[in-house]
Design an enzyme around this catalytic site. Structure first.
Site, mmCIF file in Angstrom:
data_model
loop_
_atom_site.group_PDB
_atom_site.id
_atom_site.type_symbol
_atom_site.label_atom_id
_atom_site.label_comp_id
_atom_site.label_asym_id
_atom_site.label_seq_id
_atom_site.Cartn_x
_atom_site.Cartn_y
_atom_site.Cartn_z
ATOM 1 N N GLY A 130 0.807 -1.221 0.000
ATOM 2 C CA GLY A 130 0.000 0.000 0.000
ATOM 3 C C GLY A 130 0.839 1.269 0.000
ATOM 4 O O GLY A 130 0.381 2.331 0.393
ATOM 5 N N SER A 136 1.736 -5.084 -5.760
ATOM 6 C CA SER A 136 0.800 -5.987 -6.442
ATOM 7 C C SER A 136 1.402 -6.516 -7.743
ATOM 8 O O SER A 136 1.323 -7.717 -8.013
ATOM 9 C CB SER A 136 -0.566 -5.330 -6.670
ATOM 10 N N GLU A 168 -4.810 -7.867 -12.834
ATOM 11 C CA GLU A 168 -5.073 -6.713 -11.963
ATOM 12 C C GLU A 168 -6.421 -6.074 -12.322
ATOM 13 O O GLU A 168 -7.203 -5.712 -11.455
ATOM 14 C CB GLU A 168 -3.924 -5.706 -12.111
ATOM 15 N N ASP A 180 3.654 -0.990 -14.291
ATOM 16 C CA ASP A 180 4.182 -1.716 -13.125
ATOM 17 C C ASP A 180 4.591 -3.140 -13.491
ATOM 18 O O ASP A 180 5.645 -3.627 -13.085
ATOM 19 C CB ASP A 180 3.134 -1.744 -12.003
ATOM 20 N N TYR A 229 -8.691 6.024 -8.773
ATOM 21 C CA TYR A 229 -7.827 5.729 -9.920
ATOM 22 C C TYR A 229 -8.673 5.534 -11.176
ATOM 23 O O TYR A 229 -8.426 6.140 -12.222
ATOM 24 C CB TYR A 229 -7.001 4.476 -9.631
#
Ligand code: GLA
Length: 394
Positions: A130, A136, A168, A180, A229
């Site tokens: 976080g 993730s 994701e 990412d 987001y």
């Protein structure tokens, strides 16, 4: 202050192996994938734009071995509850449980035609959770490598990164871009990676010896899936639809220039205009920053980082008081070229480009100053750009 993560790799691998052997009685293979810090280019990836991440020395580790039955079982040393699924029951609604990431990766691999074997997994996470450092993606990519290896199946790395991004989207509910998963897969020690998120072409840019990447964790946990987001992404898509009515060649905000945007400003709701302005100017900043890095102009690179932060704060509205404070404090620190929030925002970390010989002093300074003003003790990591995902060989 945090001890160097590098020193503990051997002992992480050893204790993970021991734990696996205690749980399952067989010897596992070990894989790992890194977290990342983005130097510049925020919220541009899902607009077909440019980003400049580097992998960091914190990894998610996965020990894995094949099972005789068609079952996937996973445990983690960060969460007490293990999870288990039959291989023919992987899809289905996410449970909002840490194991959704693992199940999601397995499900998308399977849906893409990978014949998965039953497997036992044990996970150890080094990437702070976080904190906007992409724990993730590190979990997704390391899990994918482990599952493919025990199933004796191979995928090209780009395919793997894209499938992890899909996991994701479908199992964590964040409509993230490719940054990412891409950097977790392709990161290179000592380098930042300048990625064109449309063509997926990339260039490795050496991080100069005389600089350190100092990451300051505000200790405010971000919650990307909470919806902000996806809302930002929807604002960008709304901007594209409106601009397309006047500029038919625009496929994504990547195709919009600042003069175009200014010309059509009145056609856009004010908030959408500001979201677009951030993306359009941020893409420009990434291109300039790549140029600055290549010519060794760290002062210019640093100025672009500060500008990026302001744009994220004012136009994109994804910063928070604590991130702003970290940025302001950094600007008064000695030997600091630039600072900005990094990652999705709403908490998490800042990235600071600091003169190598000033990094330790900066670390002490920012910890003290932030604790005094914010009432929270930050974690500060002095990082080098690290290597992307792969098997661990001890
Ligand atoms: C998150 C997403 C990335 C990217 C950043 C913002 O980390 O996973 O795809 O959009 O936010 O730059």
């Amino acid at each position: 202050m945090m001890p160097s993560p590098v020193a503990s790799y051997e002992s992480i691998a050893d204790s993970l192996r021991q734990r696996f052997e205690r749980s399952y009685g067989t010897r596992p293979r070990i894989f790992r994938a890194p977290g990342r810090v983005n130097l510049i280019g925020e919220h541009t990836d899902y607009n077909d734009g440019f980003v400049m991440p580097a992998a960091i020395e914190f990894y998610t580790w996965v020990a894995a071995d094949r099972r005789g039955d068609p079952v996937l079982r996973v445990e983690s040393d960060q969460f007490s509850e293990a999870a288990e699924w039959p291989l023919d029951g992987l899809s289905g609604a996410p449970r909002k449980h840490w194991s959704d990431y693992v199940r999601g990766v397995a499900a998308v691999l399977q849906a893409a035609g990978c014949p998965l074997s039953g497997a036992n997994l044990v996970i150890h996470g080094q990437v702070p959770l976080g904190a906007g450092l992409s724990s993730s993606a590190a979990l997704e990519v390391s899990t994918a490598l482990a599952l493919l290896s025990v199933s004796n199946y191979q995928l090209p790395p780009l395919e793997l990164a894209k499938l992890c991004q899909r996991a994701e989207h479908e199992y964590a509910g964040t409509r993230c871009g490719i940054m990412d998963q891409f950097i977790a897969t392709f990161g290179r020690s000592g380098h930042a990676l300048m990625l064109d998120c449309r063509s997926l072409d990339y260039k490795l840019l050496p991080v100069p010896e005389e600089a350190r990447l100092v990451i300051c964790n505000s200790m405010v946990k971000h919650e990307l899936a909470a919806g902000q987001y996806n809302l930002r992404r929807a604002d960008c898509e709304a901007g594209v639809r409106l601009l397309q009515q006047h500029l038919p060649n625009v496929r994504a905000l990547r195709d919009v220039t600042l003069p175009d945007l200014e010309k059509h400003r009145d056609e856009l709701p004010e908030v959408v205009y500001r979201r677009c302005r951030h993306v359009v100017t941020e893409n420009q900043r990434v291109l300039e920053a790549a140029d600055a890095l290549q010519s060794g102009d760290l002062a210019r690179f640093g100025r672009l980082m500060y500008e990026s932060h302001r744009s994220l704060r004012d136009d994109y509205e994804v910063s928070c008081r604590e991130l702003d404070l970290l940025g302001e404090l950094a600007a008064t620190g000695e030997g600091v070229y630039g600072a900005r929030m990094t990652g999705g925002g709403f908490g998490g970390c800042t990235v600071n480009l600091v003169r190598a010989d000033a990094a330790d002093r900066f670390q002490r300074y920012i910890m003290e100053a932030y604790a005094k003003d914010a009432g929270k003790t930050p974690e500060v990591y002095v990082c080098s750009a690290a290597q992307g995902a792969g098997p661990w060989q001890s």
